[in-house]
Design a protein around this motif. Structure first.
Motif, PDB file in Angstrom:
ATOM      1  N   TYR A  74       0.837  -1.209   0.000  1.00 44.97           N
ATOM      2  CA  TYR A  74       0.000   0.000   0.000  1.00 44.97           C
ATOM      3  C   TYR A  74       0.867   1.253   0.000  1.00 44.97           C
ATOM      4  O   TYR A  74       0.635   2.186  -0.767  1.00 44.97           O
ATOM      5  CB  TYR A  74      -0.904   0.003   1.231  1.00 44.97           C
ATOM      6  N   ASN A  75       1.881   1.276   0.869  1.00 42.12           N
ATOM      7  CA  ASN A  75       2.749   2.459   0.970  1.00 42.12           C
ATOM      8  C   ASN A  75       3.591   2.651  -0.280  1.00 42.12           C
ATOM      9  O   ASN A  75       3.844   3.786  -0.691  1.00 42.12           O
ATOM     10  CB  ASN A  75       3.647   2.347   2.205  1.00 42.12           C
ATOM     11  N   GLN A  76       4.026   1.557  -0.890  1.00 33.57           N
ATOM     12  CA  GLN A  76       4.801   1.671  -2.123  1.00 33.57           C
ATOM     13  C   GLN A  76       3.954   2.325  -3.211  1.00 33.57           C
ATOM     14  O   GLN A  76       4.388   3.255  -3.892  1.00 33.57           O
ATOM     15  CB  GLN A  76       5.275   0.285  -2.575  1.00 33.57           C
ATOM     16  N   ASP A  77       2.725   1.841  -3.350  1.00 33.44           N
ATOM     17  CA  ASP A  77       1.821   2.402  -4.358  1.00 33.44           C
ATOM     18  C   ASP A  77       1.517   3.871  -4.075  1.00 33.44           C
ATOM     19  O   ASP A  77       1.525   4.707  -4.988  1.00 33.44           O
ATOM     20  CB  ASP A  77       0.523   1.597  -4.377  1.00 33.44           C
ATOM     21  N   LEU A  78       1.270   4.198  -2.807  1.00 32.92           N
ATOM     22  CA  LEU A  78       0.937   5.576  -2.436  1.00 32.92           C
ATOM     23  C   LEU A  78       2.112   6.511  -2.701  1.00 32.92           C
ATOM     24  O   LEU A  78       1.926   7.623  -3.222  1.00 32.92           O
ATOM     25  CB  LEU A  78       0.531   5.637  -0.964  1.00 32.92           C
ATOM     26  N   SER A  79       3.324   6.070  -2.373  1.00 32.79           N
ATOM     27  CA  SER A  79       4.496   6.931  -2.589  1.00 32.79           C
ATOM     28  C   SER A  79       4.730   7.170  -4.078  1.00 32.79           C
ATOM     29  O   SER A  79       5.136   8.260  -4.481  1.00 32.79           O
ATOM     30  CB  SER A  79       5.743   6.308  -1.944  1.00 32.79           C
ATOM     31  N   GLU A  80       4.456   6.178  -4.901  1.00 29.29           N
ATOM     32  CA  GLU A  80       4.620   6.338  -6.346  1.00 29.29           C
ATOM     33  C   GLU A  80       3.586   7.313  -6.900  1.00 29.29           C
ATOM     34  O   GLU A  80       3.910   8.182  -7.720  1.00 29.29           O
ATOM     35  CB  GLU A  80       4.490   4.971  -7.035  1.00 29.29           C
ATOM     36  N   ARG A  81       2.339   7.177  -6.454  1.00 31.81           N
ATOM     37  CA  ARG A  81       1.288   8.065  -6.947  1.00 31.81           C
ATOM     38  C   ARG A  81       1.538   9.507  -6.524  1.00 31.81           C
ATOM     39  O   ARG A  81       1.261  10.444  -7.275  1.00 31.81           O
ATOM     40  CB  ARG A  81      -0.083   7.594  -6.434  1.00 31.81           C
ATOM     41  N   ARG A  82       2.074   9.682  -5.332  1.00 28.83           N
ATOM     42  CA  ARG A  82       2.352  11.040  -4.857  1.00 28.83           C
ATOM     43  C   ARG A  82       3.534  11.662  -5.596  1.00 28.83           C
ATOM     44  O   ARG A  82       3.521  12.860  -5.897  1.00 28.83           O
ATOM     45  CB  ARG A  82       2.569  11.011  -3.337  1.00 28.83           C
ATOM     46  N   ALA A  83       4.557  10.874  -5.892  1.00 29.36           N
ATOM     47  CA  ALA A  83       5.676  11.389  -6.692  1.00 29.36           C
ATOM     48  C   ALA A  83       5.174  11.767  -8.079  1.00 29.36           C
ATOM     49  O   ALA A  83       5.553  12.811  -8.635  1.00 29.36           O
ATOM     50  CB  ALA A  83       6.785  10.335  -6.782  1.00 29.36           C
ATOM     51  N   ASP A  84       4.307  10.939  -8.646  1.00 28.68           N
ATOM     52  CA  ASP A  84       3.722  11.237  -9.956  1.00 28.68           C
ATOM     53  C   ASP A  84       2.907  12.526  -9.920  1.00 28.68           C
ATOM     54  O   ASP A  84       2.900  13.300 -10.884  1.00 28.68           O
ATOM     55  CB  ASP A  84       2.817  10.083 -10.410  1.00 28.68           C
ATOM     56  N   SER A  85       2.200  12.744  -8.822  1.00 26.04           N
ATOM     57  CA  SER A  85       1.369  13.936  -8.686  1.00 26.04           C
ATOM     58  C   SER A  85       2.217  15.201  -8.715  1.00 26.04           C
ATOM     59  O   SER A  85       1.858  16.195  -9.367  1.00 26.04           O
ATOM     60  CB  SER A  85       0.567  13.864  -7.377  1.00 26.04           C
ATOM     61  N   ILE A  86       3.362  15.164  -8.031  1.00 25.74           N
ATOM     62  CA  ILE A  86       4.274  16.313  -8.033  1.00 25.74           C
ATOM     63  C   ILE A  86       4.816  16.544  -9.445  1.00 25.74           C
ATOM     64  O   ILE A  86       4.861  17.672  -9.949  1.00 25.74           O
ATOM     65  CB  ILE A  86       5.444  16.088  -7.052  1.00 25.74           C
ATOM     66  N   LYS A  87       5.217  15.468 -10.107  1.00 26.40           N
ATOM     67  CA  LYS A  87       5.760  15.587 -11.467  1.00 26.40           C
ATOM     68  C   LYS A  87       4.713  16.171 -12.412  1.00 26.40           C
ATOM     69  O   LYS A  87       5.019  17.080 -13.198  1.00 26.40           O
ATOM     70  CB  LYS A  87       6.211  14.216 -11.964  1.00 26.40           C
ATOM     71  N   ARG A  88       3.511  15.675 -12.327  1.00 26.41           N
ATOM     72  CA  ARG A  88       2.453  16.148 -13.222  1.00 26.41           C
ATOM     73  C   ARG A  88       2.199  17.638 -13.039  1.00 26.41           C
ATOM     74  O   ARG A  88       2.018  18.384 -14.005  1.00 26.41           O
ATOM     75  CB  ARG A  88       1.172  15.348 -12.953  1.00 26.41           C
ATOM     76  N   TYR A  89       2.221  18.077 -11.789  1.00 22.33           N
ATOM     77  CA  TYR A  89       2.007  19.502 -11.509  1.00 22.33           C
ATOM     78  C   TYR A  89       3.138  20.340 -12.099  1.00 22.33           C
ATOM     79  O   TYR A  89       2.898  21.378 -12.726  1.00 22.33           O
ATOM     80  CB  TYR A  89       1.918  19.740 -10.001  1.00 22.33           C
ATOM     81  N   LEU A  90       4.375  19.891 -11.929  1.00 23.75           N
ATOM     82  CA  LEU A  90       5.531  20.642 -12.429  1.00 23.75           C
ATOM     83  C   LEU A  90       5.547  20.702 -13.954  1.00 23.75           C
ATOM     84  O   LEU A  90       5.908  21.722 -14.547  1.00 23.75           O
ATOM     85  CB  LEU A  90       6.826  20.016 -11.909  1.00 23.75           C
ATOM     86  N   VAL A  91       5.163  19.606 -14.595  1.00 22.85           N
ATOM     87  CA  VAL A  91       5.129  19.574 -16.061  1.00 22.85           C
ATOM     88  C   VAL A  91       4.004  20.461 -16.590  1.00 22.85           C
ATOM     89  O   VAL A  91       4.204  21.246 -17.528  1.00 22.85           O
ATOM     90  CB  VAL A  91       4.964  18.122 -16.559  1.00 22.85           C
TER      91      VAL A  91
END
Length: 224
Positions: free
Chosen positions: A160-177
């Motif tokens: 669960y934590n692995q998936d959540l950390s990946e989705r949150r990193a993706d969220s930051i990247k998407r915002y920056l892009v």
């Protein structure tokens, strides 16, 4: 005499009160109210700026200028192999290789919080994410390759934590892009779940719920 003494005491009390009221209020430091610190663009640029290059020196025997040694070949190969990859495509071995290379690179931990049980950036952390966007597009950092690594605390299972950390990193990247037009290939996102706690002694502490940004490659040597 007593009356005079009382009068003097009253005058001194009024004067002391006046001095106290005229003093500036004690500064309130970030975190005093229990909220995480919102970093500034300057904080991030300072933390992620590559170390200054050594000046060229003349060889003692032939008198030719000596440049910095070439970048580590294995390190460069790793960076190029993960550029443009999706977060979930990274193997556990690749994640550990990135962590190994990143430990000696300029980095900063950002206390970016998210809505409960989601990858939506919280309103109170938006200013920090915006500061990150401005910093990564500044002349000092623009063009480098950055790792955006998501971390969680120890609550919940590993998957669960692995998936959540990946989705949150993706969220930051998407915002920056989307908001700052940073090239997606310049942002390598990776999730570590609860495997790399910043404070292992307090596994549930908020400090463990963080996003780490690492400058992996100087813009002057980045291969596009």
């Amino acid at each position: 005499m007593k009356s005079a003494a009382k009068g003097l005491t009253a005058i001194l009390s009024i004067a002391t009160l006046g001095i106290i009221l005229s003093l500036p209020a004690s500064p309130v430091f970030a975190g005093d109210d229990g909220n995480s610190k919102n970093v500034t663009e300057e904080d991030i640029v300072r933390a992620l700026a590559p170390a200054p290059k050594k000046p060229l020196t003349r060889g003692l025997s032939i008198g030719a200028p000596q440049a910095d040694p070439a970048p580590n070949a294995a390190e460069t190969k790793l960076i190029q192999s993960v550029r443009g990859r999706s977060t979930r495509s990274l193997s556990s071995t690749e994640r550990e290789e990135i962590a190994s290379v990143a430990k000696d690179k300029p980095n900063i931990d950002l206390e970016i919080t998210f809505d409960y049980n989601s990858a939506n950036i919280s309103a109170k952390s938006m200013s920090s994410v915006q500061a990150l966007g401005r910093a990564l597009t500044s002349p000092d950092l623009q063009g480098s390759t950055f790792v955006v690594a998501g971390h969680t605390d120890a609550a919940g299972g590993e998957g669960y934590n692995q998936d959540l950390s990946e989705r949150r990193a993706d969220s930051i990247k998407r915002y920056l892009v989307d908001k700052y037009k940073i090239s997606a290939t310049d942002l390598v996102t990776v999730g570590y779940g609860k495997s790399k706690l910043k404070d292992p002694a307090q596994p549930m502490a908020e400090v463990n719920r963080r996003v780490q940004v690492v400058n992996m490659e100087n813009k002057t040597t980045a291969s596009k």
